[in-house]
Write an enzyme that holds these catalytic residues in place. Structure first.
Site, mmCIF file in Angstrom:
data_model
loop_
_atom_site.group_PDB
_atom_site.id
_atom_site.type_symbol
_atom_site.label_atom_id
_atom_site.label_comp_id
_atom_site.label_asym_id
_atom_site.label_seq_id
_atom_site.Cartn_x
_atom_site.Cartn_y
_atom_site.Cartn_z
ATOM 1 N N TYR A 52 0.700 -1.237 0.193
ATOM 2 C CA TYR A 52 -0.007 -0.011 -0.133
ATOM 3 C C TYR A 52 0.928 1.209 0.032
ATOM 4 C CZ TYR A 52 -3.880 -2.840 1.317
ATOM 5 O OH TYR A 52 -5.054 -3.989 1.209
ATOM 6 N N SER A 215 -13.641 -4.285 0.151
ATOM 7 C CA SER A 215 -14.586 -3.369 -0.651
ATOM 8 C C SER A 215 -15.971 -3.843 -0.600
ATOM 9 C CB SER A 215 -13.982 -3.595 -2.576
ATOM 10 O OG SER A 215 -12.621 -3.137 -2.534
ATOM 11 N N PRO A 216 -16.536 -3.754 0.276
ATOM 12 C CA PRO A 216 -17.758 -3.936 0.523
ATOM 13 C C PRO A 216 -18.855 -3.132 -0.236
ATOM 14 C CG PRO A 216 -17.010 -3.283 2.592
ATOM 15 C CD PRO A 216 -15.836 -3.228 1.789
ATOM 16 N N LEU A 217 -18.385 -1.955 -0.652
ATOM 17 C CA LEU A 217 -19.196 -1.015 -1.414
ATOM 18 C C LEU A 217 -18.925 -0.927 -2.677
ATOM 19 C CD1 LEU A 217 -19.195 1.886 1.392
ATOM 20 C CD2 LEU A 217 -20.914 0.040 1.188
ATOM 21 N N GLY A 220 -17.840 -5.256 -9.159
ATOM 22 C CA GLY A 220 -16.665 -5.602 -10.074
ATOM 23 C C GLY A 220 -15.300 -5.754 -9.272
ATOM 24 N N PHE A 221 -14.194 -5.528 -10.249
ATOM 25 C CA PHE A 221 -12.990 -5.750 -9.712
ATOM 26 C C PHE A 221 -12.524 -4.169 -9.781
ATOM 27 C CE2 PHE A 221 -8.281 -6.378 -10.164
ATOM 28 C CZ PHE A 221 -8.115 -7.007 -9.052
#
Length: 305
Positions: A52, A215-217, A220-221
């Site tokens: 990150y 990424s619960p919101l 797609g990728f």
């Protein structure tokens, strides 16, 4: 904020985690405000990875909280390793070296959890086991987990490990619900019936592995958030209606949808907006009914057989 035990361990944290992937893009004062808001909202688990910001997210995090023992004791910190430029690397040398770098950047002596970041098809389970044994013996890592792995990949690691894997990070949310789709469409011939993950949801429940949902919101990728997206009018209509009824934001309702599943998943919030994090934290105070959960599920375009 409600608390939960991670996997079968005695590691007890908030039911929500703050993902720190984009902290590297922030100004120091804004990062400090974000983390402070998360803590004030009851979130005490912070999710990192060595890639990150190429390590800058971890460095800025430590600077933003003015890391010292009294601060460190207030939070649980996990980080991930295993992704290199153009490859994956679960070799002992890379895992051990990566943890040393993570600890230095975070200005801490230990990680509460180390997570292997995506599968490495060239993995040698014996090397992973040796790395984990060394890191645990040296007091550098308390617990271990994986991300984006299917049941057989976890079983392969378990063949050699002396530690339990207590976490598996997987993408999951109303608009990315493959983990439950296949289970609802058993023995059918439609696309939703395709088992793409080896039954990872039921496997994790059976093995008492906590699924941390990233990424619960999103849909797609990394395609974007479904909130207020014109591609999801029905979903947003239901989320907005429930948010008005329960006096929270639609984002909080979407997070509550993840929390409602009996697998006791742990959503990782990826926002860098302090106010939104505080608003989403209210999801822990909401329990959706069975009917409300399925309303959200079908409004996202999922079909019940």
């Amino acid at each position: 904020m409600r608390q939960m035990n991670i996997g079968t361990s005695n590691l007890r944290t908030s039911v929500l985690s703050l993902g720190c992937m984009r902290i590297a893009e922030m100004e120091l004062k804004d990062a400090s405000h974000l983390i402070g808001t998360a803590l004030e909202s009851g979130i005490n688990l912070f999710d990192h990875a060595d890639i990150y910001g190429n390590g800058k997210s971890e460095e800025l995090f430590a600077e933003a909280v003015e890391m010292r023992p009294s601060v460190r004791e207030q939070m649980f910190i996990q980080s991930k390793c295993g992704i290199r430029s153009g490859s994956f690397d679960f070799s002992k040398e890379h895992i051990v070296t990566s943890v040393d770098g993570i600890l230095k950047r975070l200005n801490t002596d230990y990680l509460d959890m180390l997570i292997l970041h995506r599968p490495d098809t060239l993995v040698e389970p014996e090397e992973v086991a040796s790395a984990f044994d060394q890191l645990q013996h040296e007091g550098k890592v308390r617990f271990f987990g994986v991300s984006n792995q299917n049941p057989m990949q976890i079983e392969l690691l378990n063949k050699s490990l002396n530690q339990q894997l207590i976490v598996n990070q997987l993408q999951f949310g109303p608009a990315f619900s493959g983990m439950v789709d296949a289970g609802l469409h058993v023995n059918m011939l439609d696309q939703a019936a395709i088992n793409r993950d080896g039954g990872i949801l039921d496997y994790c429940r059976l093995k008492e592995i906590t699924i941390q949902t990233w990424s619960p919101l999103q849909y797609g990728f990394f395609a974007g958030t479904f909130l207020n997206d014109e591609a999801y009018p029905e979903l947003n209509a239901v989320l907005n209606r429930l948010s008005e009824e329960k006096s929270v934001t639609s984002a909080a309702i979407a997070i509550a949808w993840v929390l409602r599943h009996p697998a006791q998943m742990q959503p990782v919030l990826g926002s860098t907006n302090a106010q939104r994090v505080a608003e989403m934290a209210k999801a822990s105070e909401i329990t959706l009914s069975r009917e409300e959960w399925y309303q959200i599920y079908t409004a996202a375009g999922n079909i019940l057989p």
